[in-house]
Design an enzyme around this catalytic site. Structure first.
Site, mmCIF file in Angstrom:
data_model
loop_
_atom_site.group_PDB
_atom_site.id
_atom_site.type_symbol
_atom_site.label_atom_id
_atom_site.label_comp_id
_atom_site.label_asym_id
_atom_site.label_seq_id
_atom_site.Cartn_x
_atom_site.Cartn_y
_atom_site.Cartn_z
ATOM 1 N N GLU A 23 40.544 48.669 53.029
ATOM 2 C CA GLU A 23 41.354 48.572 54.257
ATOM 3 C C GLU A 23 42.771 48.246 53.796
ATOM 4 O OE1 GLU A 23 38.176 49.449 56.719
ATOM 5 O OE2 GLU A 23 40.344 49.497 56.963
ATOM 6 N N LEU A 24 43.644 49.252 53.809
ATOM 7 C CA LEU A 24 44.935 49.093 53.140
ATOM 8 C C LEU A 24 46.086 49.013 54.149
ATOM 9 C CD1 LEU A 24 44.170 51.586 50.238
ATOM 10 C CD2 LEU A 24 43.712 49.114 50.367
ATOM 11 N N GLU A 73 56.124 49.870 55.572
ATOM 12 C CA GLU A 73 55.516 48.905 56.491
ATOM 13 C C GLU A 73 56.300 47.592 56.385
ATOM 14 O OE1 GLU A 73 51.687 47.425 55.197
ATOM 15 O OE2 GLU A 73 50.937 47.443 57.241
ATOM 16 N N PRO A 91 39.205 35.091 47.741
ATOM 17 C CA PRO A 91 40.246 35.068 48.765
ATOM 18 C C PRO A 91 41.636 35.090 48.144
ATOM 19 C CG PRO A 91 39.410 32.861 48.424
ATOM 20 C CD PRO A 91 38.603 33.770 47.536
ATOM 21 N N TRP A 110 45.640 37.499 53.086
ATOM 22 C CA TRP A 110 46.095 36.220 53.640
ATOM 23 C C TRP A 110 46.429 36.310 55.131
ATOM 24 C CZ3 TRP A 110 50.632 37.619 55.650
ATOM 25 C CH2 TRP A 110 51.347 38.639 55.014
ATOM 26 N N ASN A 111 46.493 37.525 55.677
ATOM 27 C CA ASN A 111 46.945 37.564 57.082
ATOM 28 C C ASN A 111 45.832 37.252 58.064
ATOM 29 O OD1 ASN A 111 45.669 40.007 56.561
ATOM 30 N ND2 ASN A 111 46.892 41.100 58.067
ATOM 31 N N GLY A 140 44.016 44.748 51.890
ATOM 32 C CA GLY A 140 45.311 44.306 51.376
ATOM 33 C C GLY A 140 46.247 45.489 51.257
ATOM 34 N N SER A 141 47.195 45.391 50.342
ATOM 35 C CA SER A 141 48.212 46.439 50.228
ATOM 36 C C SER A 141 47.645 47.699 49.604
ATOM 37 C CB SER A 141 49.363 45.924 49.354
ATOM 38 O OG SER A 141 48.869 45.707 48.049
ATOM 39 N N CYS A 185 48.256 44.863 59.774
ATOM 40 C CA CYS A 185 48.297 46.274 59.365
ATOM 41 C C CYS A 185 48.245 47.205 60.562
ATOM 42 C CB CYS A 185 47.189 46.582 58.394
ATOM 43 S SG CYS A 185 45.602 46.438 59.167
HETATM 44 N N1 LIG Z 1 45.749 46.024 55.375
HETATM 45 C C1 LIG Z 1 45.871 44.736 55.521
HETATM 46 O O1 LIG Z 1 45.168 44.107 56.272
HETATM 47 C C2 LIG Z 1 46.847 43.985 54.740
HETATM 48 C C3 LIG Z 1 47.894 44.638 54.180
HETATM 49 N N2 LIG Z 1 48.792 43.938 53.451
HETATM 50 C C4 LIG Z 1 49.891 44.659 52.862
HETATM 51 O O2 LIG Z 1 50.103 44.150 51.541
HETATM 52 C C5 LIG Z 1 51.469 43.772 51.406
HETATM 53 C C6 LIG Z 1 51.602 42.662 50.431
HETATM 54 O O3 LIG Z 1 50.754 41.562 50.846
HETATM 55 P P1 LIG Z 1 49.957 40.838 49.751
HETATM 56 O O4 LIG Z 1 49.284 39.595 50.077
HETATM 57 O O5 LIG Z 1 50.879 40.746 48.549
HETATM 58 O O6 LIG Z 1 48.788 41.861 49.593
HETATM 59 P P2 LIG Z 1 48.072 42.114 48.237
HETATM 60 O O7 LIG Z 1 47.471 43.442 48.368
HETATM 61 O O8 LIG Z 1 48.965 41.837 47.100
HETATM 62 O O9 LIG Z 1 46.906 40.976 48.202
HETATM 63 C C7 LIG Z 1 45.723 41.161 48.915
HETATM 64 C C8 LIG Z 1 44.589 40.534 48.082
HETATM 65 O O10 LIG Z 1 44.525 41.191 46.812
HETATM 66 C C9 LIG Z 1 44.633 40.244 45.749
HETATM 67 N N3 LIG Z 1 45.321 40.909 44.662
HETATM 68 C C10 LIG Z 1 46.653 41.061 44.499
HETATM 69 N N4 LIG Z 1 46.917 41.754 43.380
HETATM 70 C C11 LIG Z 1 45.707 42.052 42.812
HETATM 71 C C12 LIG Z 1 45.282 42.760 41.633
HETATM 72 N N5 LIG Z 1 46.162 43.320 40.803
HETATM 73 N N6 LIG Z 1 43.964 42.851 41.377
HETATM 74 C C13 LIG Z 1 43.066 42.295 42.197
HETATM 75 N N7 LIG Z 1 43.376 41.625 43.328
HETATM 76 C C14 LIG Z 1 44.700 41.498 43.628
HETATM 77 C C15 LIG Z 1 45.387 39.092 46.361
HETATM 78 O O11 LIG Z 1 45.117 37.903 45.668
HETATM 79 C C16 LIG Z 1 44.810 39.068 47.770
HETATM 80 O O12 LIG Z 1 43.567 38.402 47.748
HETATM 81 C C17 LIG Z 1 51.875 43.392 52.823
HETATM 82 O O13 LIG Z 1 53.266 43.488 52.969
HETATM 83 C C18 LIG Z 1 51.147 44.459 53.615
HETATM 84 O O14 LIG Z 1 51.875 45.668 53.592
HETATM 85 C C19 LIG Z 1 48.656 42.600 53.172
HETATM 86 C C20 LIG Z 1 47.607 41.915 53.753
HETATM 87 C C21 LIG Z 1 46.643 42.549 54.620
HETATM 88 O O1 LIG Z 2 42.688 43.500 63.688
HETATM 89 C C1 LIG Z 2 42.385 43.500 62.514
HETATM 90 O O2 LIG Z 2 41.212 43.651 62.116
HETATM 91 C C2 LIG Z 2 43.455 43.287 61.509
HETATM 92 O O3 LIG Z 2 44.555 44.031 61.874
HETATM 93 C C3 LIG Z 2 42.960 43.607 60.146
HETATM 94 S S1 LIG Z 2 44.117 43.502 58.877
HETATM 95 O O4 LIG Z 2 45.488 43.450 59.391
HETATM 96 O O5 LIG Z 2 43.814 42.298 58.076
HETATM 97 O O6 LIG Z 2 43.838 44.742 58.129
#
Ligand SMILES: NC(=O)C1=CN([C@@H]2O[C@H](COP(=O)(O)OP(=O)(O)OC[C@H]3O[C@@H](n4cnc5c(N)ncnc54)[C@H](O)[C@@H]3O)[C@@H](O)[C@H]2O)C=CC1
Ligand SMILES: O=C(O)[C@H](O)CS(=O)(=O)O
Length: 491
Positions: free
Chosen positions: A262-263, A392, A188, A163-164, A240-241, A296
Site C-alpha cells: 500500500e504505497l 504527493e 512499526p 507512522w500516519n 508506506g512510500s 495517502c
Molecule cells: N501509503 C501510505 O499509507 C503512506 C505513504 N507514505 C508516503 O511515504 C512518504 C515518506 O514517509 P515515511 O515515513 O518516510 O515513509 P517510509 O516509506 O519511509 O516508511 C514507512 C515504513 O517503512 C520503513 N522503512 C523505511 N525505509 C525502509 C527500508 N529501506 N527498508 C525497510 N523498511 C523501511 C519505515 O521505518 C516505516 O516503518 C510520505 O511523504 C508519503 O508520501 C508514508 C506513510 C504512509
Molecule cells: O484510510 C486509510 O486506510 C488510510 O488512508 C491508509 S494509509 O494512508 O495509511 O495508506
C-alpha cells in the site's frame, strides 16, 4: 489550587497500555539499547523504546515458525473467537490507545479514537472472514479422478507499517494474516512504535498464543533484511512510500515472497460545474485535511471546472481559514503537528515552488516557524508543471487547478504514476459512471469523501501498490491456493 494540565509524558506514565519493550515469542524483551520517541507537538522525548537487532528478528522468525503449526491447525472458528476478543479489547481500551497515537503521531485525539475503532473494525471483520476461506471442486476432465482446490495459510508473515496510521495499519494487516491461520511479525515505524506495542499487550490479553503476533522495533533496514532474506517468511505486507516499496519489492524477489504493497497516492479531486458547490467544498476539506493531510487518500490535486473556479476557491479558502491548528490533545484542534520534520519541509518546498511559478496563496502562508506545525494553506492558479501537482504533498497544503472539459480532466487526472484514490463531484449520473470507468485508480469516490472500512478492497493501481487490504480479498494476500488431483479412484 489549579492543577497544571498533565504533560503528555505524565499521561503516558499512567496509561495501562504504555509499553516500551519488544514482544517476541510471548515475552517482553528489554535491552540496553533504546531509541527515543518524540511527541511531534512539543518535540520532547516521551519514551525510550527497546531496540532489536538482527538476532531478535531471527528469534521472532523462529517463534513464528513454531507457533504456525498450532495456530494454523486451530479451527477457524476458534481463531475467530480469539480475534473477536482482541477486537473487543481494542474497543474497550480506545481511550488508552488513542492517547498513545496522539502522543507519538500527533493527530487530534478525536481522529486517534477514530483510527483505533477503524482498526478494530478490521479485526472484527476478519474474525468472521477466516471461516469463509472457501475452496472449490472441479468437474474432472480425467477418468476416475477427483479435483479439489483449497486455500491454505502461507505461514510466517512480516508487516512493515507507517507512522500516519500507527495502529489501524497494524490491525488491518494482522487481522487478515491471523484469520488466515498465519503468524505475523510487525516492524512499526521508529516514529510511532508505541501503538504497535500497545496492540501487542492486548493481543496477549486476548489469548493470541506466543509467537503468533510479535512486535520488533529497530533499524528498518536491518530488521527488514532478516524478514526478506529468510525463506521461512512467506509474505510481506508493507504500507508506506512508493520509494521504499520499490526497494522492498526488488529484495522480495530473492525469496519470491508474496507481497502486498500500500504505497503513495496523488489523489485528484474533480468538481464539475453541475456540482453542489457548498457540498463539494465540505467534501474537499475532508478529503484534503483528514489526518492533517498526512494520508495517502488525501486530495492532492483539486480540479474545478472553470465556471465554478472562482466561487469554489473563495468558499474553500474561507472554510480552510477556520481550521484550528494545535496540539492533538487540545479538543479544539482540527490540524495537529506534522509527524515528521520532513513533511514540514516538503510542504514548504511545494508552496515555494508553486509561488515561484505564478501560483497565489488564497489563505494560509509559507510557514517558516520552528517546530512541526504547518498552517493549512490553499494555493490557487496552480498549473500541472508545479511540484505540488507532480508529487504527493502529504501535508495540509491544498492545490486548486481549473479545467474545461471532461475529456481534458480525465486525461490530466490519469497523467500520474500513482493510482490509489480519486474523487468526483457531479450530479450527472451518466458522467459519474463514465468517470468511475475512465479514471485509472483503485478506488473512486463519487460525491463522498468517506469510503474506506473493513468491507472494501483498499488498494491502488500503478505505483500506488499491489494487492488489497480489507474485504474478502484481504484474506488471499496471506493464503496460497492448492490444487489436488485424487487419481486412479475405484470406478
Ligand atoms: N501509503 C501510505 O499509507 C503512506 C505513504 N507514505 C508516503 O511515504 C512518504 C515518506 O514517509 P515515511 O515515513 O518516510 O515513509 P517510509 O516509506 O519511509 O516508511 C514507512 C515504513 O517503512 C520503513 N522503512 C523505511 N525505509 C525502509 C527500508 N529501506 N527498508 C525497510 N523498511 C523501511 C519505515 O521505518 C516505516 O516503518 C510520505 O511523504 C508519503 O508520501 C508514508 C506513510 C504512509
Ligand atoms: O484510510 C486509510 O486506510 C488510510 O488512508 C491508509 S494509509 O494512508 O495509511 O495508506
Amino acid at each position: 489550587m489549579l492543577h497544571p494540565t498533565p504533560s503528555i509524558a505524565e499521561l503516558l506514565e499512567h496509561n495501562a497500555l504504555f509499553e516500551v519493550r519488544a514482544f517476541v515469542a510471548g515475552e517482553w524483551k528489554a535491552s540496553e539499547k533504546t531509541i527515543g520517541v518524540e511527541n511531534p507537538a512539543s518535540g520532547l522525548e516521551i519514551a525510550r523504546v527497546t531496540v532489536c537487532g538482527a538476532d531478535v528478528a531471527q528469534e521472532a522468525i523462529n517463534a513464528a515458525e513454531s507457533a504456525f503449526s498450532i495456530w494454523s491447525t486451530m479451527l477457524a472458528r476458534k481463531r475467530g473467537q480469539i480475534l473477536r476478543r482482541w477486537a473487543d479489547l481494542i474497543e474497550e481500551n480506545v481511550e488508552e490507545l488513542a492517547l498513545i497515537i496522539t502522543a507519538e503521531q500527533g493527530k487530534p485525539l478525536a481522529e486517534s479514537r477514530g483510527e483505533v475503532l477503524y482498526g478494530a473494525g478490521f479485526v472484527h471483520w476478519f474474525a468472521s472472514e477466516g471461516e469463509r476461506a472457501y475452496g472449490e471442486t472441479i468437474p474432472s476432465h480425467k477418468p476416475n479422478s477427483k479435483l479439489v482446490v483449497s486455500m491454505q495459510p502461507v505461514g510466517v508473515t512480516a508487516a512493515i507499517t507507517p507512522w500516519n496510521f500507527p495502529s489501524a495499519m497494524i490491525a488491518r494487516k494482522a487481522a487478515a494474516a491471523l484469520a488466515a491461520g498465519c503468524t505475523m511479525i510487525v516492524q512499526p515505524s521508529l516514529d510511532t512504535p508505541l501503538s504497535a506495542l500497545a496492540l501487542a499487550r492486548l493481543a496477549e490479553r486476548a489469548g493470541i498464543p506466543a509467537g503468533v503476533f510479535q512486535v520488533v522495533v529497530g533499524d528498518p533496514v536491518v530488521l527488514s533484511e532478516e524478514f526478506i532474506s529468510d525463506q521461512r517468511v512467506r509474505a510481506l505486507s508493507f504500507t508506506g512510500s512508493t520509494e521504499v516499496g520499490r526497494i522492498l519489492l526488488s529484495k522480495a524477489g530473492r525469496t519470491v515472497k508474496k507481497v502486498s504493497m500500500e504505497l503513495g497516492g496523488n489523489a485528484p479531486f474533480i468538481v464539475f460545474g453541475d456540482a453542489d458547490l457548498e457540498e463539494a467544498v465540505r467534501l474537499c476539506v475532508e478529503a484534503k485535511f483528514a489526518t492533517s493531510g498526512q494520508d495517502c487518500l488525501a486530495a492532492n490535486r483539486i480540479y474545478i471546472q472553470s465556471p465554478l473556479y472562482d466561487r469554489f476557491c473563495a468558499s474553500f479558502a474561507k472554510a480552510v481559514a477556520l481550521l484550528k491548528v494545535g496540539d492533538g490533545l487540545d479538543p479544539e484542534s482540527d490540524i495537529g503537528p506534522m509527524t515528521k520534520r520532513s513533511v514540514v519541509e516538503k510542504c514548504r518546498a511545494h508552496v515555494k515552488d508553486a509561488l515561484s511559478k505564478g501560483a497565489i496563496i488564497a489563505t494560509g502562508k509559507l510557514d517558516e516557524r520552528e517546530g512541526n506545525f504547518v498552517t493549512p494553506t490553499v494555493i490557487v492558479n496552480v498549473t500541472d508543471d508545479m511540484l505540488i501537482v507532480r508529487e504527493e504533498t502529504f501535508g495540509p497544503v491544498a492545490a486548486i487547478l481549473s479545467f474545461e472539459t471532461e475529456e481534458e480532466v480525465v486525461a490530466r487526472a490519469n497523467d500520474c504514476e500513482m493510482g490509489l484514490a480519486a474523487y468526483v463531484c457531479t450530479r450527472d449520473l451518466n458522467r459519474g459512471i463514465r468517470l468511475s470507468e475512465n479514471l485509472q485508480y483503485g478506488m473512486v469516490a463519487l460525491n463522498t469523501s468517506s469510503f474506506t472500512g473493513a468491507p472494501i478492497p483498499f488498494g491502488g493501481w500503478k505505483s500506488s501498490g499491489l494487492g488489497r487490504e480489507g474485504s474478502r480479498h484481504g484474506l488471499s494476500e496471506f493464503m496460497e491456493l492448492k490444487y489436488v488431483c485424487f487419481g486412479n479412484l475405484a470406478a
